[in-house]
Motif scaffolding. Structure first.
Motif, PDB file in Angstrom:
ATOM      1  N   HIS A 173       9.660 110.506 -39.248  1.00  0.00           N
ATOM      2  CA  HIS A 173       8.911 111.592 -38.642  1.00  0.00           C
ATOM      3  C   HIS A 173       7.432 111.213 -38.677  1.00  0.00           C
ATOM      4  CE1 HIS A 173      12.713 113.416 -38.824  1.00  0.00           C
ATOM      5  NE2 HIS A 173      12.642 113.884 -40.055  1.00  0.00           N
ATOM      6  N   LEU A 174       6.703 111.583 -37.615  1.00  0.00           N
ATOM      7  CA  LEU A 174       5.349 111.069 -37.447  1.00  0.00           C
ATOM      8  C   LEU A 174       4.228 112.028 -37.816  1.00  0.00           C
ATOM      9  CD1 LEU A 174       5.759 109.076 -34.108  1.00  0.00           C
ATOM     10  CD2 LEU A 174       6.053 108.307 -36.463  1.00  0.00           C
ATOM     11  N   ASN A 175       4.465 113.311 -37.780  1.00  0.00           N
ATOM     12  CA  ASN A 175       3.368 114.229 -38.094  1.00  0.00           C
ATOM     13  C   ASN A 175       3.825 115.340 -39.039  1.00  0.00           C
ATOM     14  OD1 ASN A 175       4.988 115.072 -35.934  1.00  0.00           O
ATOM     15  ND2 ASN A 175       3.398 116.354 -35.043  1.00  0.00           N
ATOM     16  N   PRO A 176       3.647 115.070 -40.344  1.00  0.00           N
ATOM     17  CA  PRO A 176       2.968 113.900 -40.930  1.00  0.00           C
ATOM     18  C   PRO A 176       3.922 112.707 -41.046  1.00  0.00           C
ATOM     19  CG  PRO A 176       3.647 115.376 -42.665  1.00  0.00           C
ATOM     20  CD  PRO A 176       3.999 116.070 -41.376  1.00  0.00           C
ATOM     21  N   LEU A 177       3.342 111.528 -41.307  1.00  0.00           N
ATOM     22  CA  LEU A 177       4.164 110.336 -41.482  1.00  0.00           C
ATOM     23  C   LEU A 177       5.107 110.522 -42.663  1.00  0.00           C
ATOM     24  CD1 LEU A 177       1.660 107.385 -40.900  1.00  0.00           C
ATOM     25  CD2 LEU A 177       3.562 108.068 -39.432  1.00  0.00           C
ATOM     26  N   ASP A 178       6.374 110.249 -42.426  1.00  0.00           N
ATOM     27  CA  ASP A 178       7.393 110.445 -43.452  1.00  0.00           C
ATOM     28  C   ASP A 178       8.019 109.101 -43.809  1.00  0.00           C
ATOM     29  OD1 ASP A 178       9.038 111.704 -45.207  1.00  0.00           O
ATOM     30  OD2 ASP A 178       9.967 113.051 -43.745  1.00  0.00           O
ATOM     31  N   LEU A 179       8.938 109.118 -44.755  1.00  0.00           N
ATOM     32  CA  LEU A 179       9.634 107.903 -45.157  1.00  0.00           C
ATOM     33  C   LEU A 179      10.558 107.424 -44.046  1.00  0.00           C
ATOM     34  CD1 LEU A 179      10.658 108.875 -48.806  1.00  0.00           C
ATOM     35  CD2 LEU A 179       8.763 107.386 -48.111  1.00  0.00           C
ATOM     36  N   TRP A 180      10.782 106.117 -44.003  1.00  0.00           N
ATOM     37  CA  TRP A 180      11.742 105.553 -43.060  1.00  0.00           C
ATOM     38  C   TRP A 180      13.157 105.886 -43.518  1.00  0.00           C
ATOM     39  CZ3 TRP A 180      10.547 103.598 -38.447  1.00  0.00           C
ATOM     40  CH2 TRP A 180       9.254 103.107 -38.236  1.00  0.00           C
ATOM     41  N   LYS A 181      14.024 106.193 -42.559  1.00  0.00           N
ATOM     42  CA  LYS A 181      15.429 106.453 -42.827  1.00  0.00           C
ATOM     43  C   LYS A 181      16.283 105.660 -41.837  1.00  0.00           C
ATOM     44  CE  LYS A 181      15.243 109.776 -46.028  1.00  0.00           C
ATOM     45  NZ  LYS A 181      15.975 109.758 -47.321  1.00  0.00           N
ATOM     46  N   VAL A 182      17.497 105.342 -42.245  1.00  0.00           N
ATOM     47  CA  VAL A 182      18.453 104.691 -41.343  1.00  0.00           C
ATOM     48  C   VAL A 182      19.244 105.785 -40.637  1.00  0.00           C
ATOM     49  CG1 VAL A 182      20.507 103.227 -41.205  1.00  0.00           C
ATOM     50  CG2 VAL A 182      18.629 102.612 -42.755  1.00  0.00           C
ATOM     51  N   SER A 183      19.172 105.803 -39.306  1.00  0.00           N
ATOM     52  CA  SER A 183      19.935 106.804 -38.554  1.00  0.00           C
ATOM     53  C   SER A 183      21.293 106.266 -38.126  1.00  0.00           C
ATOM     54  CB  SER A 183      19.151 107.275 -37.323  1.00  0.00           C
ATOM     55  OG  SER A 183      18.967 106.222 -36.402  1.00  0.00           O
ATOM     56  N   HIS A 184      21.443 104.933 -38.105  1.00  0.00           N
ATOM     57  CA  HIS A 184      22.755 104.330 -37.856  1.00  0.00           C
ATOM     58  C   HIS A 184      22.691 102.855 -38.208  1.00  0.00           C
ATOM     59  CE1 HIS A 184      26.565 103.206 -35.981  1.00  0.00           C
ATOM     60  NE2 HIS A 184      26.838 104.494 -35.947  1.00  0.00           N
ATOM     61  N   ILE A 185      23.824 102.324 -38.660  1.00  0.00           N
ATOM     62  CA  ILE A 185      23.926 100.890 -38.918  1.00  0.00           C
ATOM     63  C   ILE A 185      25.364 100.462 -38.676  1.00  0.00           C
ATOM     64  CG2 ILE A 185      24.483 101.048 -41.394  1.00  0.00           C
ATOM     65  CD1 ILE A 185      22.570  98.613 -41.782  1.00  0.00           C
ATOM     66  N   ASN A 186      25.507  99.268 -38.128  1.00  0.00           N
ATOM     67  CA  ASN A 186      26.844  98.709 -37.929  1.00  0.00           C
ATOM     68  C   ASN A 186      26.812  97.224 -38.243  1.00  0.00           C
ATOM     69  OD1 ASN A 186      29.566  98.716 -37.290  1.00  0.00           O
ATOM     70  ND2 ASN A 186      29.230  98.277 -35.124  1.00  0.00           N
ATOM     71  N   PHE A 187      27.766  96.778 -39.033  1.00  0.00           N
ATOM     72  CA  PHE A 187      27.984  95.362 -39.300  1.00  0.00           C
ATOM     73  C   PHE A 187      29.278  94.962 -38.603  1.00  0.00           C
ATOM     74  CE2 PHE A 187      25.501  96.742 -43.014  1.00  0.00           C
ATOM     75  CZ  PHE A 187      24.519  95.759 -43.058  1.00  0.00           C
ATOM     76  N   PHE A 188      29.283  93.783 -37.984  1.00  0.00           N
ATOM     77  CA  PHE A 188      30.484  93.370 -37.258  1.00  0.00           C
ATOM     78  C   PHE A 188      30.474  91.865 -37.019  1.00  0.00           C
ATOM     79  CE2 PHE A 188      27.122  94.585 -34.382  1.00  0.00           C
ATOM     80  CZ  PHE A 188      27.107  93.587 -33.412  1.00  0.00           C
ATOM     81  N   GLU A 189      31.658  91.326 -36.758  1.00  0.00           N
ATOM     82  CA  GLU A 189      31.787  89.922 -36.399  1.00  0.00           C
ATOM     83  C   GLU A 189      31.617  89.759 -34.896  1.00  0.00           C
ATOM     84  OE1 GLU A 189      35.495  88.475 -37.860  1.00  0.00           O
ATOM     85  OE2 GLU A 189      35.093  89.086 -39.922  1.00  0.00           O
ATOM     86  N   LYS A 190      31.256  88.562 -34.483  1.00  0.00           N
ATOM     87  CA  LYS A 190      30.972  88.307 -33.071  1.00  0.00           C
ATOM     88  C   LYS A 190      32.166  88.596 -32.180  1.00  0.00           C
ATOM     89  CE  LYS A 190      29.156  84.753 -29.937  1.00  0.00           C
ATOM     90  NZ  LYS A 190      28.715  83.337 -29.823  1.00  0.00           N
TER      91      LYS A 190
END
Length: 205
Positions: free
Chosen positions: A184-201
């Protein structure tokens, strides 16, 4: 008595079969940049918008931050550290991820997600978005910044290489990651992961 959904049963069977490729989620599975002109222009505009709030921004710093998020998330997932997962992610995604962690055998997660930040041999920014929180059912008077990073992970190498070489060298041990981080930018907040995916090619095809 509770029952396991058909989707979860299928996922469990999928991950228990060593002949099947590894992934956390079916999507996203991007491994190359988007060459659409609209995406390029949009990324430039959203980067300028974010720079208004964070004058110290640079692509290199953002990518390095993404690498840190990838490494921290991999550690939390493989160790089934629910507290860390909750702390690092947005609430809704935390719920989805914990469900996936309960389906995939922990020994599989430990094997596939055992790497260090130095093993991320290539990473790049895929897309950027600056949007009102109301677009995400949050406070309509605030603004959030979202950035998606794609990474190639080689658990046997620490040498930084080009994307072309990373894709060419990819084998059964190579892991790909799509991670979206936000703040969140106003005020600046901590970074959070909104999504992540690990996978093979091979999941991509």
């Amino acid at each position: 008595m509770s029952t396991i959904s058909q989707e979860n049963t299928a996922a469990l069977q999928f991950h228990n079969n060593n002949k099947k490729p590894f992934y956390l989620f079916p999507v996203p599975t991007d491994i190359t940049p988007s060459f659409e002109l609209t995406r390029t222009v949009s990324n430039a505009i959203n980067k300028m918008s974010y720079y208004y709030y964070e004058r110290e921004y640079s692509d290199n710093n953002f990518i390095n931050g993404g690498k840190m998020a990838i490494t921290q998330m991999a550690k939390a997932i493989r160790e089934h550290d629910i507290e860390a997962v909750t702390e690092l992610t947005l609430k809704q995604f935390s719920i989805e991820l914990r469900e996936k962690m309960s389906i995939i055998p922990q020994d599989v997660l430990q094997k596939r997600l055992s790497f260090t930040q130095d093993n991320i041999v290539h990473a790049f920014i895929h897309s950027l978005l600056t949007a009102p929180k109301e677009a995400f059912n949050l406070d309509p008077e605030a603004v959030s910044f979202y950035g998606k990073i794609i990474a190639v992970i080689d658990p046997h190498s620490t040498q930084q290489v080009s994307l072309h070489k990373a894709l060419k060298n990819a084998n059964n041990d190579t892991l790909f990651c799509n991670v979206t981080v936000c703040r969140h930018l106003n005020p600046l907040d901590l970074w959070k992961v909104s999504h992540i995916n690990f996978f093979e090619k091979c999941v991509v095809y």
